[in-house]
Design an enzyme around this catalytic site. Structure first.
Site, PDB file in Angstrom:
ATOM      1  N   HIS A  44       0.962  -1.202   0.058  1.00  0.00           N
ATOM      2  CA  HIS A  44       0.010   0.048  -0.024  1.00  0.00           C
ATOM      3  C   HIS A  44       0.974   1.430  -0.050  1.00  0.00           C
ATOM      4  O   HIS A  44       0.518   2.232   0.208  1.00  0.00           O
ATOM      5  CB  HIS A  44      -1.048   0.044   1.098  1.00  0.00           C
ATOM      6  CG  HIS A  44      -2.015  -0.973   1.067  1.00  0.00           C
ATOM      7  ND1 HIS A  44      -1.785  -2.482   1.180  1.00  0.00           N
ATOM      8  CD2 HIS A  44      -3.399  -0.874   0.901  1.00  0.00           C
ATOM      9  CE1 HIS A  44      -2.904  -2.960   0.851  1.00  0.00           C
ATOM     10  NE2 HIS A  44      -3.996  -2.187   0.983  1.00  0.00           N
ATOM     11  N   ILE A 173      -4.282  -2.109  15.343  1.00  0.00           N
ATOM     12  CA  ILE A 173      -4.879  -3.386  14.431  1.00  0.00           C
ATOM     13  C   ILE A 173      -5.358  -2.802  13.041  1.00  0.00           C
ATOM     14  O   ILE A 173      -6.168  -1.923  13.113  1.00  0.00           O
ATOM     15  CB  ILE A 173      -5.770  -4.294  15.241  1.00  0.00           C
ATOM     16  CG1 ILE A 173      -6.372  -5.481  14.316  1.00  0.00           C
ATOM     17  CG2 ILE A 173      -7.031  -3.428  15.532  1.00  0.00           C
ATOM     18  CD1 ILE A 173      -5.568  -6.463  14.111  1.00  0.00           C
ATOM     19  N   ASP A 174      -4.995  -3.251  11.948  1.00  0.00           N
ATOM     20  CA  ASP A 174      -5.358  -2.945  10.664  1.00  0.00           C
ATOM     21  C   ASP A 174      -5.645  -4.029   9.809  1.00  0.00           C
ATOM     22  O   ASP A 174      -4.638  -4.946   9.337  1.00  0.00           O
ATOM     23  CB  ASP A 174      -4.039  -2.249   9.985  1.00  0.00           C
ATOM     24  CG  ASP A 174      -4.496  -1.466   8.581  1.00  0.00           C
ATOM     25  OD1 ASP A 174      -5.518  -1.989   8.173  1.00  0.00           O
ATOM     26  OD2 ASP A 174      -3.537  -1.017   8.083  1.00  0.00           O
ATOM     27  N   TRP A 226     -18.008 -17.165   7.775  1.00  0.00           N
ATOM     28  CA  TRP A 226     -19.240 -16.106   7.780  1.00  0.00           C
ATOM     29  C   TRP A 226     -19.217 -14.823   8.944  1.00  0.00           C
ATOM     30  O   TRP A 226     -19.925 -14.096   8.411  1.00  0.00           O
ATOM     31  CB  TRP A 226     -20.447 -17.035   8.347  1.00  0.00           C
ATOM     32  CG  TRP A 226     -20.155 -17.640   9.533  1.00  0.00           C
ATOM     33  CD1 TRP A 226     -20.411 -17.136  10.808  1.00  0.00           C
ATOM     34  CD2 TRP A 226     -19.546 -18.964   9.788  1.00  0.00           C
ATOM     35  NE1 TRP A 226     -20.083 -18.119  11.913  1.00  0.00           N
ATOM     36  CE2 TRP A 226     -19.420 -19.198  11.209  1.00  0.00           C
ATOM     37  CE3 TRP A 226     -18.994 -19.870   9.094  1.00  0.00           C
ATOM     38  CZ2 TRP A 226     -18.884 -20.430  11.557  1.00  0.00           C
ATOM     39  CZ3 TRP A 226     -18.586 -21.051   9.466  1.00  0.00           C
ATOM     40  CH2 TRP A 226     -18.391 -21.088  10.899  1.00  0.00           C
ATOM     41  N   LYS A 227     -18.250 -14.882   9.582  1.00  0.00           N
ATOM     42  CA  LYS A 227     -18.366 -13.654  10.506  1.00  0.00           C
ATOM     43  C   LYS A 227     -17.666 -12.493   9.731  1.00  0.00           C
ATOM     44  O   LYS A 227     -17.983 -11.459  10.000  1.00  0.00           O
ATOM     45  CB  LYS A 227     -17.039 -14.055  11.809  1.00  0.00           C
ATOM     46  CG  LYS A 227     -17.737 -15.158  12.733  1.00  0.00           C
ATOM     47  CD  LYS A 227     -16.970 -15.484  14.066  1.00  0.00           C
ATOM     48  CE  LYS A 227     -17.467 -16.539  14.542  1.00  0.00           C
ATOM     49  NZ  LYS A 227     -16.403 -17.002  15.933  1.00  0.00           N
ATOM     50  N   GLY A 306       0.811  -3.864  15.791  1.00  0.00           N
ATOM     51  CA  GLY A 306       1.603  -2.974  15.394  1.00  0.00           C
ATOM     52  C   GLY A 306       2.963  -3.044  15.689  1.00  0.00           C
ATOM     53  O   GLY A 306       3.776  -2.187  15.423  1.00  0.00           O
TER      54      GLY A 306
END
Length: 334
Positions: A44, A173-174, A226-227, A306
């Site tokens: 990214h 958290i990403d 499914w979550k 992180g």
């Protein structure tokens, strides 16, 4: 090959200015690309840069546009991104969310008509740098099947949470709601490496670690089956409702490119309820407990979200940022 951080930043800024972006916005966007690469999220950062420039060239990104606030309601604001650069739109929106949080305790900016924000974790970290808890997410073009389906109707809608620490070693958290982001899949394909765990399906409906096969089918695997599918649907709904912008289906049917996205950026000022010392003590206690876990493998390392980015940033600052030579050469020729 490795490239020094400052050199990479200047090259990104040079190209953006050449494409019509004003100097300040170009610097902010270039810094975001370079810092993303510095932290080891090459998919990214540097590896995504050429695609962003191509979007400017074909008019999907307006290099001269800026986001504007369209509506205010106490701690909430609705903004129009005007199809400007996605990463600087998100930077400005999170800055405003933090300002609102410092005043009211909580700040929410819903952003419509924007573009890919690159690494979403950057904006969680931005909130944490301002002493705030950051929560943000974006929808995407349809790029993930719903659980039990073959055709793509959902976005992998990245979701970010960040918790500040006074020493700057924030917990962030990403995560895309697919097992791997498409950027990470592309990175593995470029390096000729298999994914560490299955990330999607091949053309014969088999789970696979082959990044190239997943790129062919576009059948990425939702996290938690499914979550992840359910989370994707709900996050898309909330982003579209609050921003007044496109849902994933609208982007797929009416736009056809990953532009015109909807995002939510939230900041919470925890110092309205607790002191910085108390906040640090809580976070440190939890981190220490987790890191005291017994590793599966001998000499294995247990990290908090992180932490690996902090290690990578230190190494890349000292030794330069690793790049694929072909990609770096193409940027220098822009």
């Amino acid at each position: 090959m490795r490239v020094p951080y400052e050199m990479m930043l200047k090259e990104f800024q040079r190209v953006l200015i050449k494409k019509g972006v004003d100097e300040k916005t170009a610097f902010d966007a270039a810094t975001n690309f370079a810092q993303t690469s510095l932290d080891g999220v090459y998919s990214h950062g540097i590896n995504r840069f050429a695609r962003v420039i191509s979007y400017i060239d074909k008019g999907a990104i307006d290099p001269k546009a800026q986001p504007v606030c369209e509506m205010k309601c106490g701690t909430m604001e609705r903004w129009n991104g005007n199809l400007a650069l996605g990463n600087t739109n998100a930077l400005k929106a999170m800055d405003r969310a933090c300002e609102l949080a410092k005043e009211y305790g909580v700040g929410i900016v819903a952003l419509r008509n924007t573009n890919h924000w690159m690494r979403g974790g950057a904006f969680g970290r931005q909130a944490a740098d301002n002493g705030c808890i950051g929560i943000c997410w974006t929808n995407t073009m349809p790029n993930m099947p719903a659980y039990g389906a073959k055709d793509r109707r959902l976005g992998n809608n990245p979701f970010i949470m960040a918790v500040p620490r006074s020493n700057g070693e924030h917990v962030v958290i990403d995560c895309a709601l697919s097992q791997f982001s498409y950027g990470k899949i592309e990175e593995h394909r470029l390096k000729g490496k298999p994914l560490p765990v299955p990330g999607g399906y091949d053309s014969e409906d088999n789970l696979t670690t082959d990044a190239a096969e997943i790129e062919k089918t576009w059948r990425v695997l939702p996290i938690g089956f499914w979550k992840g599918s359910g989370l994707s649907i709900v996050l898309d709904m909330v982003a579209a409702i609050l921003s007044g912008g496109n849902a994933v289906g609208d982007i797929g049917k009416n736009v056809g490119e990953e532009v015109g996205l909807s995002q939510v950026l939230m900041a919470i000022d925890p110092t309205k309820l607790s002191s910085t010392t108390e906040i640090d003590a809580i976070v440190d206690k939890i981190v220490e407990d987790i890191k005291g876990s017994e590793p599966i493998k001998e000499n294995g390392v247990i990290s908090y979200p992180g932490e690996s980015s902090l290690r990578t940033r230190k190494d890349n600052l000292e030794n330069g940022i690793p790049v694929i030579e072909e990609i770096w050469n193409s940027i220098q020729k822009m």
